[in-house]
Design an enzyme around this catalytic site. Structure first.
Site, PDB file in Angstrom:
ATOM      1  N   ASN A 268      51.179 -78.968  13.461  1.00  0.00           N
ATOM      2  CA  ASN A 268      50.638 -79.131  14.791  1.00  0.00           C
ATOM      3  C   ASN A 268      49.976 -77.862  15.325  1.00  0.00           C
ATOM      4  OD1 ASN A 268      50.184 -80.888  16.906  1.00  0.00           O
ATOM      5  ND2 ASN A 268      51.820 -79.954  18.085  1.00  0.00           N
TER       6      ASN A 268
ATOM      7  N   LYS B  51      50.843 -91.044  27.857  1.00  0.00           N
ATOM      8  CA  LYS B  51      50.112 -90.457  26.736  1.00  0.00           C
ATOM      9  C   LYS B  51      48.684 -90.977  26.750  1.00  0.00           C
ATOM     10  CE  LYS B  51      49.278 -91.421  22.504  1.00  0.00           C
ATOM     11  NZ  LYS B  51      47.918 -90.888  22.568  1.00  0.00           N
TER      12      LYS B  51
ATOM     13  N   GLY C  37      45.423-100.887  23.859  1.00  0.00           N
ATOM     14  CA  GLY C  37      44.729-100.365  22.688  1.00  0.00           C
ATOM     15  C   GLY C  37      44.443-101.457  21.685  1.00  0.00           C
ATOM     16  N   SER C  38      44.312-101.058  20.447  1.00  0.00           N
ATOM     17  CA  SER C  38      43.914-102.002  19.394  1.00  0.00           C
ATOM     18  C   SER C  38      45.091-102.870  18.954  1.00  0.00           C
ATOM     19  CB  SER C  38      43.394-101.212  18.195  1.00  0.00           C
ATOM     20  OG  SER C  38      44.446-100.414  17.679  1.00  0.00           O
TER      21      SER C  38
ATOM     22  N   ALA D  36      45.926-103.420  15.843  1.00  0.00           N
ATOM     23  CA  ALA D  36      46.629-102.777  14.720  1.00  0.00           C
ATOM     24  C   ALA D  36      47.736-101.871  15.251  1.00  0.00           C
ATOM     25  CB  ALA D  36      45.634-101.984  13.876  1.00  0.00           C
TER      26      ALA D  36
ATOM     27  N   GLY E 276      48.900-101.942  18.415  1.00  0.00           N
ATOM     28  CA  GLY E 276      49.778-102.769  19.266  1.00  0.00           C
ATOM     29  C   GLY E 276      50.914-103.392  18.475  1.00  0.00           C
TER      30      GLY E 276
ATOM     31  N   LYS F 248      52.231-102.168  15.770  1.00  0.00           N
ATOM     32  CA  LYS F 248      53.186-101.086  15.446  1.00  0.00           C
ATOM     33  C   LYS F 248      54.051-100.783  16.668  1.00  0.00           C
ATOM     34  CE  LYS F 248      50.280 -98.502  12.258  1.00  0.00           C
ATOM     35  NZ  LYS F 248      49.488 -97.318  12.113  1.00  0.00           N
TER      36      LYS F 248
ATOM     37  N   CYS G  65      37.261-104.072  26.431  1.00  0.00           N
ATOM     38  CA  CYS G  65      38.128-105.096  25.833  1.00  0.00           C
ATOM     39  C   CYS G  65      37.642-106.494  26.192  1.00  0.00           C
ATOM     40  CB  CYS G  65      39.564-104.891  26.293  1.00  0.00           C
ATOM     41  SG  CYS G  65      39.702-104.759  28.072  1.00  0.00           S
TER      42      CYS G  65
HETATM   43  P1  NAD Z   1      44.036 -97.393  19.548  1.00  0.00           P
HETATM   44  O1  NAD Z   1      44.959 -98.529  19.334  1.00  0.00           O
HETATM   45  O2  NAD Z   1      43.492 -96.684  18.391  1.00  0.00           O
HETATM   46  O3  NAD Z   1      44.789 -96.254  20.429  1.00  0.00           O
HETATM   47  C1  NAD Z   1      45.363 -96.553  21.685  1.00  0.00           C
HETATM   48  C2  NAD Z   1      46.427 -95.519  22.001  1.00  0.00           C
HETATM   49  O4  NAD Z   1      47.513 -95.682  21.090  1.00  0.00           O
HETATM   50  C3  NAD Z   1      45.965 -94.068  21.862  1.00  0.00           C
HETATM   51  O5  NAD Z   1      46.482 -93.320  22.941  1.00  0.00           O
HETATM   52  C4  NAD Z   1      46.594 -93.640  20.537  1.00  0.00           C
HETATM   53  O6  NAD Z   1      46.835 -92.268  20.443  1.00  0.00           O
HETATM   54  C5  NAD Z   1      47.905 -94.406  20.578  1.00  0.00           C
HETATM   55  N1  NAD Z   1      48.590 -94.614  19.287  1.00  0.00           N
HETATM   56  C6  NAD Z   1      48.061 -94.586  18.039  1.00  0.00           C
HETATM   57  N2  NAD Z   1      49.017 -94.860  17.124  1.00  0.00           N
HETATM   58  C7  NAD Z   1      50.176 -95.077  17.803  1.00  0.00           C
HETATM   59  C8  NAD Z   1      51.513 -95.426  17.422  1.00  0.00           C
HETATM   60  N3  NAD Z   1      51.865 -95.608  16.161  1.00  0.00           N
HETATM   61  N4  NAD Z   1      52.435 -95.610  18.400  1.00  0.00           N
HETATM   62  C9  NAD Z   1      52.103 -95.460  19.698  1.00  0.00           C
HETATM   63  N5  NAD Z   1      50.858 -95.108  20.125  1.00  0.00           N
HETATM   64  C10 NAD Z   1      49.895 -94.933  19.190  1.00  0.00           C
HETATM   65  O7  NAD Z   1      42.899 -97.960  20.513  1.00  0.00           O
HETATM   66  P2  NAD Z   1      41.580 -97.239  21.012  1.00  0.00           P
HETATM   67  O8  NAD Z   1      40.656 -97.109  19.845  1.00  0.00           O
HETATM   68  O9  NAD Z   1      41.932 -96.028  21.796  1.00  0.00           O
HETATM   69  O10 NAD Z   1      40.992 -98.324  22.056  1.00  0.00           O
HETATM   70  C11 NAD Z   1      40.247 -99.428  21.663  1.00  0.00           C
HETATM   71  C12 NAD Z   1      41.076-100.694  21.637  1.00  0.00           C
HETATM   72  O11 NAD Z   1      41.737-100.875  22.890  1.00  0.00           O
HETATM   73  C13 NAD Z   1      40.246-101.949  21.444  1.00  0.00           C
HETATM   74  O12 NAD Z   1      40.847-102.793  20.494  1.00  0.00           O
HETATM   75  C14 NAD Z   1      40.256-102.614  22.814  1.00  0.00           C
HETATM   76  O13 NAD Z   1      40.051-103.995  22.801  1.00  0.00           O
HETATM   77  C15 NAD Z   1      41.588-102.224  23.333  1.00  0.00           C
HETATM   78  N6  NAD Z   1      41.615-102.273  24.813  1.00  0.00           N
HETATM   79  C16 NAD Z   1      42.209-103.337  25.427  1.00  0.00           C
HETATM   80  C17 NAD Z   1      42.200-103.440  26.808  1.00  0.00           C
HETATM   81  C18 NAD Z   1      42.828-104.619  27.524  1.00  0.00           C
HETATM   82  O14 NAD Z   1      42.963-104.574  28.736  1.00  0.00           O
HETATM   83  N7  NAD Z   1      43.208-105.685  26.839  1.00  0.00           N
HETATM   84  C19 NAD Z   1      41.580-102.443  27.570  1.00  0.00           C
HETATM   85  C20 NAD Z   1      40.982-101.371  26.910  1.00  0.00           C
HETATM   86  C21 NAD Z   1      41.009-101.302  25.522  1.00  0.00           C
END
Ligand code: NAD
Length: 503
Positions: free
Chosen positions: A45, A202, A254-255, A257, A259, A261, A310
């Site tokens: 880190n 975070k 987030g994504s 994939a 989500g 996890k 999203c």
């Molecule tokens: P991402 O899933 O790559 O990352 C989202 C967050 O998760 C980041 O802060 C990342 O650091 C964290 N993260 C990564 N691995 C993790 C783990 N193992 N455990 C916990 N946290 C972890 O998504 P992204 O690329 O930042 O955003 C794009 C995605 O978000 C798209 O799929 C989009 O559709 C979705 N999104 C959804 C909404 C909604 O309201 N439904 C809104 C905005 C974005």
């Protein structure tokens, strides 16, 4: 809102704010900026993490990221703070929320500037991000003030009273993506604080600059120590937060994939969970639609924020009878969109947020070529140091195409046609996602009937994608679990309690 002194809305000024006001190499823990190196034991880190300007691909700043040691420290601070914050009078919690809104308003241009600099979005879109966040803090200040401590539950039993109250869910882990940094944070943080929860936040490691300013704001308004802890970190930190035994609730955007996890990480201690995930939303244009207006809604639905929304309406389902004429207008309007630097006020479509996101768009453009999809316009990666892709539209896309089924999260629209309303509904529902939808029709009765049958948590009829704080936000199917915003958004951070007593 006072935006008269728009002094920070240039790249130079935003860079100055980034250098002079954003605290880097530190985490905001227990009301203080804690140097990341002071707690890091993990030698990996020690590497610096770079933040990029998507317009040029240049590094704007570098910072260290947190590790699991910071999570331990932040959980301890949030747990200690919970004892008093969860019992703080709602009027005091409301006052802090209003103070956050006021401070954000005072620093509006700085927050907008940092958002444009770090995310690449055009100024007007960054203003919406910050403006909607401010509205969200104000909304939850009012909502919690109006929530009665006790409410009577009617029952058929005689001789007794049944009362209901709400308690905060506990210490929360809030994890956000990069696409709308301020507003996705506000949708979680405002109801969590209103409810009486304490928080580990975070932000996405991609767009730390605007979100780290929030630490300054919380410090300036004197929010009690440990109530909000901000951890600039990546997956490792997210995983440590979501699996920590003292975290009671996880709210993740987030994504899919990640989500999935997060859901399994949070399962261990049976944590409460909210997930806001991906989308592949439909826009249905009926035969009686105004073509010019429909094209504006289509363009707004897919090219705003370079398609990184999203709820992007990335599947166009259009009545066969107007397809030819609509595509002619749509192509003309799309090709005239101004692509460029977010700081240029003429810009309508900015860059993708990162090289990784640009590569994702390129991957789907290549798949479209392999699948021999018909490209109406776009389909190009701009030859520049920044992360630009041209607004892209494919027509006659089969529902078996990867571009029909998968979220691109970029400026790429796929389309197909229908002849019967039932076919339009079937096509709209033909997705593993079900977040949002738009219906364009001159007949409100027909549109409302369609709205009942299309699977989506939020729909717009003849309107751009305005999201009001009063409206719940969230999807069906794989678009997630739970709702943010509105009363549902507050419920996500509360648990009901019932008390039965003699009348
Ligand atoms: P991402 O899933 O790559 O990352 C989202 C967050 O998760 C980041 O802060 C990342 O650091 C964290 N993260 C990564 N691995 C993790 C783990 N193992 N455990 C916990 N946290 C972890 O998504 P992204 O690329 O930042 O955003 C794009 C995605 O978000 C798209 O799929 C989009 O559709 C979705 N999104 C959804 C909404 C909604 O309201 N439904 C809104 C905005 C974005």
């Amino acid at each position: 809102m006072n935006t008269a002194n728009a002094t920070y809305l240039t790249r130079q000024k935003a860079q100055q704010v980034a250098q002079e006001e954003v605290v880097l190499n530190a985490a905001y823990i227990n009301g203080d900026w804690v140097a990341i190196d002071s707690l890091t034991t993990d030698s990996d880190n020690k590497n610096s993490h770079a933040l990029y300007d998507p317009n040029s691909g240049e590094i704007i700043a570098t910072t260290r990221l947190c590790s699991s040691a910071h999570v331990e420290s932040a959980v301890s601070a949030a747990t200690q703070a919970y004892a008093s914050w969860s019992h703080t009078d709602v009027s005091i919690r409301a006052r802090y929320l209003s103070a956050i809104a006021e401070s954000m308003e005072q620093q509006f241009d700085k927050l907008v500037g940092l958002s444009v600099l770090n995310n690449g979005k055009p100024i007007e879109e960054a203003k919406i991000d910050v403006g909607d966040a401010i509205a969200c803090y104000r909304y939850y200040a009012d909502l919690i003030t109006d929530q009665a401590t006790w409410s009577e539950v009617s029952t058929l039993e005689s001789g007794i009273r049944l009362l209901k109250t709400y308690a905060p869910v506990g210490v929360c882990a809030l994890i956000t993506p990069w696409n709308f940094p301020m507003v996705t944070t506000a949708w979680k943080l405002a109801p969590a604080l209103a409810a009486g929860c304490t928080v580990l936040l975070k932000p996405s490691e991609v767009t730390l600059l605007p979100e780290l300013m929030l630490g300054n704001i919380l410090s300036q308004i004197g929010l009690p120590q440990g109530v909000v802890n901000i951890l600039p970190g990546a997956a490792e930190v997210g995983a440590a937060m979501t699996s920590h035994p003292l975290i009671d609730k996880v709210s993740f955007t987030g994504s899919n994939a990640v989500g999935e996890k997060v859901m399994s990480q949070a399962a261990k201690n049976v944590k409460d969970i909210s997930l806001e995930l991906g989308g592949k939303s439909a826009i249905v244009v009926c035969a009686d639609a105004d073509i010019d207006h429909a094209c504006d809604l289509i363009i707004g639905g897919i090219f705003t924020n370079a398609g990184q929304i999203c709820s992007a309406t990335s599947r166009l389902i259009i009545h066969q009878s107007i397809a030819e004429s609509l595509f002619e207008t749509l192509k003309a309007k799309t090709t005239s969109l101004q692509i460029g630097d977010g700081f240029d006020t003429e810009t309508q479509v900015g860059p993708l947020v990162s090289k990784q996101q640009l590569d994702q768009v390129k991957k789907y453009v290549d798949i479209a070529a392999t699948e021999q999809l018909t490209c109406l316009t776009g389909g190009k990666i701009v030859d520049s140091a920044g992360y630009f892709a041209t607004p892209t539209i494919y027509t006659d896309v089969p529902t078996t195409s990867q571009l029909w089924m998968e979220e691109v999260f970029g400026p790429v629209l796929v389309s197909t046609t229908f002849t019967e309303a039932s076919e339009a509904i079937r096509l709209a529902n033909d997705s593993k996602f079900a977040l949002a939808a738009t219906i364009v029709s001159a007949d409100e009765t027909v549109a409302l009937e369609m709205a009942l049958q299309i699977q989506a948590g939020h729909l717009w009829i003849n309107e751009q994608q305005t999201v009001l704080p009063e409206a719940g936000w969230g999807g069906f199917k794989q678009s997630g679990i739970g709702r943010e915003l509105g009363g549902d958004g507050l419920s996500a951070y509360q648990k009901s309690k019932h008390v039965l007593l003699t009348q």
